[in-house]
Design a protein around this motif. Sequence first.
Motif, PDB file in Angstrom:
ATOM      1  N   TYR A 131      20.163   6.138  -5.951  1.00 14.88           N
ATOM      2  CA  TYR A 131      21.493   6.277  -6.538  1.00 14.88           C
ATOM      3  C   TYR A 131      21.545   5.629  -7.929  1.00 14.88           C
ATOM      4  O   TYR A 131      22.042   6.227  -8.884  1.00 14.88           O
ATOM      5  N   ALA A 132      21.040   4.406  -8.045  1.00 24.30           N
ATOM      6  CA  ALA A 132      21.054   3.714  -9.335  1.00 24.30           C
ATOM      7  C   ALA A 132      20.195   4.454 -10.358  1.00 24.30           C
ATOM      8  O   ALA A 132      20.582   4.589 -11.530  1.00 24.30           O
ATOM      9  N   GLY A 133      19.045   4.949  -9.930  1.00 20.52           N
ATOM     10  CA  GLY A 133      18.162   5.677 -10.845  1.00 20.52           C
ATOM     11  C   GLY A 133      18.783   6.973 -11.338  1.00 20.52           C
ATOM     12  O   GLY A 133      18.698   7.299 -12.521  1.00 20.52           O
ATOM     13  N   ARG A 134      19.411   7.706 -10.433  1.00 22.30           N
ATOM     14  CA  ARG A 134      20.076   8.954 -10.843  1.00 22.30           C
ATOM     15  C   ARG A 134      21.221   8.674 -11.806  1.00 22.30           C
ATOM     16  O   ARG A 134      21.423   9.394 -12.774  1.00 22.30           O
TER      17      ARG A 134
ATOM     18  N   LEU B 255      17.310  -0.097   0.480  1.00 22.07           N
ATOM     19  CA  LEU B 255      16.830  -0.192  -0.902  1.00 22.07           C
ATOM     20  C   LEU B 255      16.510   1.180  -1.482  1.00 22.07           C
ATOM     21  O   LEU B 255      16.783   1.437  -2.659  1.00 22.07           O
ATOM     22  N   SER B 256      15.935   2.068  -0.678  1.00 20.75           N
ATOM     23  CA  SER B 256      15.607   3.411  -1.160  1.00 20.75           C
ATOM     24  C   SER B 256      16.858   4.148  -1.604  1.00 20.75           C
ATOM     25  O   SER B 256      16.901   4.711  -2.700  1.00 20.75           O
TER      26      SER B 256
ATOM     27  N   ILE C  61       0.841  -1.204   0.000  1.00 24.45           N
ATOM     28  CA  ILE C  61       0.000   0.000   0.000  1.00 24.45           C
ATOM     29  C   ILE C  61       0.873   1.249   0.000  1.00 24.45           C
ATOM     30  O   ILE C  61       0.636   2.184  -0.773  1.00 24.45           O
ATOM     31  N   LEU C  62       1.917   1.268   0.846  1.00 24.66           N
ATOM     32  CA  LEU C  62       2.820   2.418   0.870  1.00 24.66           C
ATOM     33  C   LEU C  62       3.483   2.612  -0.485  1.00 24.66           C
ATOM     34  O   LEU C  62       3.592   3.740  -0.979  1.00 24.66           O
ATOM     35  N   GLY C  63       3.926   1.525  -1.110  1.00 24.27           N
ATOM     36  CA  GLY C  63       4.549   1.615  -2.427  1.00 24.27           C
ATOM     37  C   GLY C  63       3.600   2.194  -3.468  1.00 24.27           C
ATOM     38  O   GLY C  63       3.982   3.054  -4.267  1.00 24.27           O
TER      39      GLY C  63
ATOM     40  N   GLY D  77       8.885   4.253  -3.950  1.00 26.02           N
ATOM     41  CA  GLY D  77       7.751   3.349  -4.170  1.00 26.02           C
ATOM     42  C   GLY D  77       8.200   1.957  -4.574  1.00 26.02           C
ATOM     43  O   GLY D  77       7.660   0.954  -4.101  1.00 26.02           O
ATOM     44  N   ILE D  78       9.199   1.876  -5.451  1.00 34.79           N
ATOM     45  CA  ILE D  78       9.721   0.574  -5.862  1.00 34.79           C
ATOM     46  C   ILE D  78      10.345  -0.145  -4.674  1.00 34.79           C
ATOM     47  O   ILE D  78      10.153  -1.352  -4.485  1.00 34.79           O
ATOM     48  N   ALA D  79      11.091   0.600  -3.839  1.00 35.05           N
ATOM     49  CA  ALA D  79      11.696  -0.006  -2.646  1.00 35.05           C
ATOM     50  C   ALA D  79      10.612  -0.550  -1.716  1.00 35.05           C
ATOM     51  O   ALA D  79      10.744  -1.664  -1.181  1.00 35.05           O
ATOM     52  N   ALA D  80       9.536   0.196  -1.519  1.00 35.22           N
ATOM     53  CA  ALA D  80       8.454  -0.267  -0.650  1.00 35.22           C
ATOM     54  C   ALA D  80       7.776  -1.500  -1.233  1.00 35.22           C
ATOM     55  O   ALA D  80       7.440  -2.437  -0.502  1.00 35.22           O
TER      56      ALA D  80
END
Length: 154
Positions: free
Chosen positions: A76-79, A70-71, A16-18, A37-40
């Motif tokens: 970091y990976a996304g940036r 994970l966040s 739900i949080l994600g 959101g992906i981490a959640a």
Amino acid sequence: MILQWITDIGGWSWIILGLVLLVLEVLAPGIFFLWLGIAALVIGVISLVVWGIGAELWTWQVQVLGFLILSVGFVYAGRSWLARTETDSDEPLLNDRVAQMVGRTATLEDPITNGVGRIRLGDTLWRVEGPDLPAGTKVRIIGGSADRLEVERA
């Protein structure tokens, strides 16, 4: 009470949080809530898988720690990924109004006295800096800042 409720619904609270974070990303785009959101969602899926197997080791503290790790990792990976795939704009001066005006010529509306005067560009009066010149002189814009343009005699 809230902690008990979150514990009772288990991994679904992370799901739900994600989903809430992904909806926030749609409403306030900036590609930051996406990674959270992906981490959640990942923690939620792990929680649902582990729920019956090793629930005593998978406490809420471990889940929060995993979410934080994970966040940070996803951000970091996304940036890094976005920096590699970034393309140059076809309008690089779109939001730089002064840079768009460099090279244009205009006529002095007010004389430049003590280094300061005014020109009219379109429907806007701009303060200008440059050598002392009389009103009516043609000037060329050579630079400036948000509130003043630098000019020289054209």
